[in-house]
Design an enzyme around this catalytic site. Structure first.
Site, short mmCIF file in Angstrom:
data_model
loop_
_atom_site.label_atom_id
_atom_site.label_comp_id
_atom_site.label_asym_id
_atom_site.label_seq_id
_atom_site.Cartn_x
_atom_site.Cartn_y
_atom_site.Cartn_z
N LEU A 124 0.82 -1.22 0.00
CA LEU A 124 0.00 0.00 0.00
C LEU A 124 0.85 1.27 0.00
O LEU A 124 0.32 2.37 0.13
CB LEU A 124 -0.90 0.03 1.25
CG LEU A 124 -1.92 -1.09 1.41
CD1 LEU A 124 -2.63 -0.95 2.75
CD2 LEU A 124 -2.94 -1.03 0.28
N HIS A 126 2.43 3.25 -2.12
CA HIS A 126 2.15 4.39 -3.00
C HIS A 126 0.86 5.10 -2.58
O HIS A 126 0.77 6.32 -2.61
CB HIS A 126 2.06 3.94 -4.47
CG HIS A 126 0.87 3.11 -4.80
ND1 HIS A 126 0.78 1.76 -4.53
CD2 HIS A 126 -0.32 3.44 -5.37
CE1 HIS A 126 -0.39 1.29 -4.92
NE2 HIS A 126 -1.08 2.30 -5.42
N TYR A 127 -0.12 4.31 -2.16
CA TYR A 127 -1.41 4.86 -1.71
C TYR A 127 -1.23 5.66 -0.42
O TYR A 127 -1.72 6.80 -0.30
CB TYR A 127 -2.38 3.70 -1.50
CG TYR A 127 -3.71 4.05 -0.88
CD1 TYR A 127 -4.67 4.77 -1.58
CD2 TYR A 127 -4.03 3.62 0.41
CE1 TYR A 127 -5.90 5.07 -1.01
CE2 TYR A 127 -5.25 3.91 0.99
CZ TYR A 127 -6.19 4.64 0.27
OH TYR A 127 -7.40 4.93 0.85
N LEU A 128 -0.51 5.09 0.53
CA LEU A 128 -0.31 5.76 1.82
C LEU A 128 0.58 6.99 1.70
O LEU A 128 0.40 7.98 2.41
CB LEU A 128 0.27 4.77 2.84
CG LEU A 128 -0.67 3.62 3.22
CD1 LEU A 128 0.06 2.60 4.10
CD2 LEU A 128 -1.92 4.13 3.92
#
Length: 216
Positions: A124, A126-128
């Site tokens: 996760l 890149h999302y975080l």
């Protein structure tokens, strides 16, 4: 009655927020939409809407007459880095900047648990990272804010009970219904002002948990 712009109004959590606010005596929801066919959803609910696209438009017109903002848009943790950057990072920053220009009273951000340490969550990351950048921009904007960082979102029925803290000691899940209530409760001016907190399902009623956190 305060006008609340819901960014991400057509998403699963956004729709729950609109439904709750639509029955409120204090707040009037305004749905931000980007497709012509989405108008009908909100017309049927007798909810006001405004056209704006996070990825393209000057968002200033969407903020006209708005008192507070709930940013519940998200590309989703399974989306690729490019889309995530456009929506969760750049899109959020555009809304924050437009909200500052419009002098909104409070900005409520739906973030994600783990946004304070993206490198600890490889799948996760890149999302975080995108969430973390947007959160930082909000904190530095000068706006009154609340950042809500829930655990994994589920479609289970909400319980109205949570475990919240500025930093929780373990990961967990939480129903979208309860996240919607946390975001809405954050609209109240004295509650969790200029704070970020993590949330998972738990035993304490939402209202008392938020009051307790605000006073800590």
């Amino acid at each position: 009655m305060e006008k609340i712009l819901i960014v991400g109004a057509t998403g699963s959590t956004g729709k729950r927020i609109i439904e709750i606010l639509n029955n409120s005596q204090s707040f009037e929801p305004v749905a931000m939409i980007r497709k012509e066919e989405q108008k009908e959803i909100f017309d049927d609910m007798e909810v006001k809407w405004v056209f704006a696209d996070l990825e393209q438009d000057d968002l200033s017109p969407a903020l006209k007459g708005i008192d507070k903002v709930i940013f519940a848009a998200g590309s989703g943790s399974k989306t690729g880095p490019d889309k995530t950057t456009e929506v969760d990072e750049k899109g959020a920053i555009k809304v924050i900047d437009a909200a500052k220009k419009a002098k909104v009273k409070k900005f409520i951000m739906l973030s994600a648990m783990g946004a304070d340490e993206p490198s600890q969550h490889e799948k996760l990351e890149h999302y975080l990272k995108a969430k973390a950048t947007a959160d930082k921009h909000l904190k530095e904007s000068g706006l009154n804010y609340t950042i809500v960082r829930p655990g994994g979102l589920t479609d289970d029925m909400g319980t109205g009970r949570v475990k919240i803290s500025e930093k929780l000691d373990s990961l967990g899940e939480i129903p979208r219904d309860d996240v919607a209530f946390l975001l809405i409760m954050s609209l109240a001016d004295p509650l969790v002002k200029n704070m970020s907190f993590e949330a998972v399902e738990g035993e304490e009623p939402i209202k008392s948990a938020m009051i307790e956190l605000s006073q800590s």
